[in-house]
Design a protein around this motif. Structure first.
Motif, PDB file in Angstrom:
ATOM      1  N   GLU A   1      -0.745   3.897  -6.328  1.00 29.12           N
ATOM      2  CA  GLU A   1      -0.962   5.354  -5.951  1.00 29.12           C
ATOM      3  C   GLU A   1      -0.501   5.525  -4.445  1.00 29.12           C
ATOM      4  N   ASP A   2       0.398   6.642  -4.396  1.00 30.98           N
ATOM      5  CA  ASP A   2       0.647   6.862  -3.085  1.00 30.98           C
ATOM      6  C   ASP A   2      -0.517   7.087  -1.709  1.00 30.98           C
ATOM      7  N   LYS A   3      -1.678   7.756  -1.825  1.00 27.54           N
ATOM      8  CA  LYS A   3      -2.786   7.665  -1.365  1.00 27.54           C
ATOM      9  C   LYS A   3      -3.627   6.027  -0.853  1.00 27.54           C
ATOM     10  N   ASP A   4      -3.779   4.896  -1.852  1.00 27.46           N
ATOM     11  CA  ASP A   4      -4.203   4.411  -1.786  1.00 27.46           C
ATOM     12  C   ASP A   4      -3.638   3.133  -0.248  1.00 27.46           C
ATOM     13  N   GLY A   5      -4.596   2.845   0.409  1.00 29.59           N
ATOM     14  CA  GLY A   5      -4.554   2.277   1.254  1.00 29.59           C
ATOM     15  C   GLY A   5      -4.508   0.831   1.583  1.00 29.59           C
ATOM     16  N   LYS A   6      -5.175   0.110   0.394  1.00 33.54           N
ATOM     17  CA  LYS A   6      -5.669  -0.879   0.473  1.00 33.54           C
ATOM     18  C   LYS A   6      -4.890  -2.499  -0.547  1.00 33.54           C
ATOM     19  N   ALA A   7      -3.861  -1.506  -1.208  1.00 32.98           N
ATOM     20  CA  ALA A   7      -2.955  -2.828  -1.836  1.00 32.98           C
ATOM     21  C   ALA A   7      -2.687  -3.639  -1.563  1.00 32.98           C
TER      22      ALA A   7
ATOM     23  N   SER B   1       0.813  -1.423   0.055  1.00 37.98           N
ATOM     24  CA  SER B   1      -0.355  -0.369  -0.034  1.00 37.98           C
ATOM     25  C   SER B   1       0.831   0.744   0.230  1.00 37.98           C
ATOM     26  N   PHE B   2       0.389   2.890  -0.267  1.00 43.58           N
ATOM     27  CA  PHE B   2       0.889   3.247  -0.034  1.00 43.58           C
ATOM     28  C   PHE B   2       2.000   3.945  -0.995  1.00 43.58           C
ATOM     29  N   SER B   3       2.456   2.871  -2.215  1.00 50.93           N
ATOM     30  CA  SER B   3       3.828   2.563  -3.224  1.00 50.93           C
ATOM     31  C   SER B   3       4.426   3.650  -3.769  1.00 50.93           C
ATOM     32  N   GLY B   4       3.206   3.960  -4.484  1.00 51.01           N
ATOM     33  CA  GLY B   4       3.775   5.285  -5.333  1.00 51.01           C
ATOM     34  C   GLY B   4       5.132   5.620  -6.093  1.00 51.01           C
ATOM     35  N   THR B   5       5.464   6.293  -4.980  1.00 50.54           N
ATOM     36  CA  THR B   5       6.526   7.181  -5.024  1.00 50.54           C
ATOM     37  C   THR B   5       7.775   6.598  -4.131  1.00 50.54           C
ATOM     38  N   VAL B   6       7.412   5.079  -3.332  1.00 49.05           N
ATOM     39  CA  VAL B   6       8.393   5.000  -2.286  1.00 49.05           C
ATOM     40  C   VAL B   6       9.643   5.024  -2.552  1.00 49.05           C
ATOM     41  N   LEU B   7      10.877   4.936  -3.615  1.00 47.27           N
ATOM     42  CA  LEU B   7      11.900   4.672  -3.390  1.00 47.27           C
ATOM     43  C   LEU B   7      12.107   6.537  -3.721  1.00 47.27           C
ATOM     44  N   ASP B   8      11.367   8.080  -3.679  1.00 43.64           N
ATOM     45  CA  ASP B   8      11.249   8.960  -3.890  1.00 43.64           C
ATOM     46  C   ASP B   8      12.233   8.842  -4.764  1.00 43.64           C
ATOM     47  N   LEU B   9      11.764   8.418  -5.892  1.00 43.02           N
ATOM     48  CA  LEU B   9      11.848   8.902  -7.427  1.00 43.02           C
ATOM     49  C   LEU B   9      11.457  10.209  -8.127  1.00 43.02           C
ATOM     50  N   PRO B  10      12.349  10.601  -8.661  1.00 40.22           N
ATOM     51  CA  PRO B  10      12.067  12.680  -9.365  1.00 40.22           C
ATOM     52  C   PRO B  10      11.410  12.726 -10.295  1.00 40.22           C
ATOM     53  N   PHE B  11      10.867  11.030 -11.621  1.00 43.47           N
ATOM     54  CA  PHE B  11       9.821  11.073 -12.004  1.00 43.47           C
ATOM     55  C   PHE B  11       8.491  10.157 -11.978  1.00 43.47           C
TER      56      PHE B  11
END
Length: 300
Positions: A217-223, A170-180
Motif C-alpha cells: 500500500e501507499d502508506k507502507d514504507g518497509k517493502a 515501498s509506498f508503491s500502491g498507486t505509483v502509476l497514478d492510475l484511477p482505480f
C-alpha cells in the motif's frame, strides 16, 4: 525519513532520442530498473534488486517470448553510462517504452528499488501524497513522481495497447497514478476504489489498458528491503497455468505467506537468511479501467 529534492508540477517533456527505434521490435518491449544504491551515499542499501531485474528479464525472454533486444534494462552494477539508472536515463527509457506504441503492443515496466512519497502540491491525490521512485542519483537529482510516470508511460498508451507495470518498492500502491485501485478480501470478493480527484483532471490512458501490480500500500514504507513481490510473481507464473488477475493476486499473497511460515520455498530467495524476516505485504492491483478480476485472464 529523509526526503530528497524532487520536481513538482507539470513534467518537462524534453525530447530524449531512443537508443534503438521501438518499431524494430514488433509488439513486445520492456523497460527494467534494478537499483541497489550500493555505491551511493543513500542511507539504505538494497540487496537483491539487480538480481530481481535480471530474473524478470530472463522470465520475459524464456516464458513470454520477448526478444532479448527489445528489453532495455538499467541497473547500478552496469559499467555503461547509458544503462545506469540515473534520473535522466530512466526518463529516456520510459519515453522509449511507449514511443510509437500501437494497437496490439504489449509493454512491460519493472522497477525494483526505493520508493518514497512527498506531500501532494497540486491537489490531485486522494491521500494527500505523491508516490515516487528513486533513481540511483535521487539524492542530487530528485525522485520521479507518480505524476511524471503517469504522463510518460500511461497517458500516451493508445487504444488496443497494454502496459503491465510491476513495482517492487515501498509506498508503491498507486505509483502509476492510475484511477482505480482494486481491493480484495480473503474470500476473493473484490471492488474498485475510485482514486480520481475532480480537480486533478484526467487520469488514464489514450484508450489502452494500463495495469500495475505493486508490492504494498501507499502508506507502507518497509517493502523495499523485505519484499517478496518479484519472487512470488515469478513463482506463481511458472507454477500456475491460465491465471486470472484475481487468482494471480491470491496466489502471490498465499505464496508469500506460506514462504514466511516455512511451508514452501521461494525460488531465487535465500530463505535461510531472509524469509523469516520478510513482511507479508499484500500485493496491490491498480488499473486504468475497471474489470472483473475473477474472469479476466492475465496475459502479457
Amino acid at each position: 525519513m529523509h526526503y530528497p529534492p524532487t520536481t513538482y508540477g507539470t513534467p518537462v517533456f524534453s525530447y530524449y532520442p531512443p537508443l534503438r527505434s521501438p518499431s524494430a521490435f514488433g509488439n513486445k518491449r520492456a523497460v527494467l530498473f534494478g537499483i541497489s544504491y550500493a555505491d551511493t551515499a543513500a542511507p539504505r542499501k538494497l540487496k537483491g534488486s539487480v538480481n530481481k531485474a535480471k530474473l524478470m528479464k530472463q522470465f520475459l525472454i524464456d516464458k513470454l517470448g520477448f526478444p532479448s533486444n527489445s528489453i532495455y534494462m538499467l541497473t547500478d552494477d552496469s559499467e555503461e553510462k547509458n544503462t545506469t539508472p540515473t534520473k535522466s536515463n530512466m526518463r529516456t527509457a520510459m519515453r522509449w517504452l511507449v514511443e510509437g506504441s500501437k494497437p496490439g503492443d504489449s509493454l512491460v515496466f519493472y522497477f525494483c528499488g526505493h520508493g518514497s512519497r512527498v506531500k501532494d502540491r497540486n491537489m490531485d491525490e486522494v491521500d494527500g501524497y505523491d508516490e515516487a521512485i528513486c533513481p540511483v542519483d535521487y539524492e542530487h537529482e530528485g525522485m520521479i513522481l507518480d505524476d511524471e510516470i503517469s504522463a510518460t508511460i500511461v497517458r500516451p498508451l493508445p487504444h488496443g495497447a497494454k502496459l503491465h507495470a510491476f513495482v517492487d518498492a515501498s509506498f508503491s500502491g498507486t505509483v502509476l497514478d492510475l484511477p482505480f485501485l482494486c481491493k480484495m478480501n480473503r474470500i476473493g470478493s473484490f471492488g474498485w476504489k475510485d482514486h480520481r480527484q475532480r480537480r486533478a483532471g484526467y487520469k488514464g490512458t489514450s484508450g489502452g489498458l494500463a495495469v500495475c501490480i505493486s508490492a504494498c500500500e501507499d502508506k507502507d514504507g518497509k517493502a523495499a528491503s523485505k519484499s517478496a513481490l518479484t519472487y512470488s510473481f515469478l513463482q506463481v507464473m511458472q507454477d500456475v497455468p491460465k491465471l486470472t488477475y484475481g487468482r494471480l493476486l491470491n496466489a502471490m499473497l498465499f505464496t508469500i505467506q506460506w514462504a514466511k511460515a516455512g511451508k514452501i520455498e521461494l525460488k531465487g530467495q535465500d530463505l535461510a537468511r531472509t524469509i523469516s524476516q520478510q513482511y507479508a505485504q499484500e500485493p496491490q492491483l491498480s488499473s486504468s479501467e475497471k474489470f472483473d478480476i475473477s474472469t479476466k485472464l492475465f496475459i502479457i
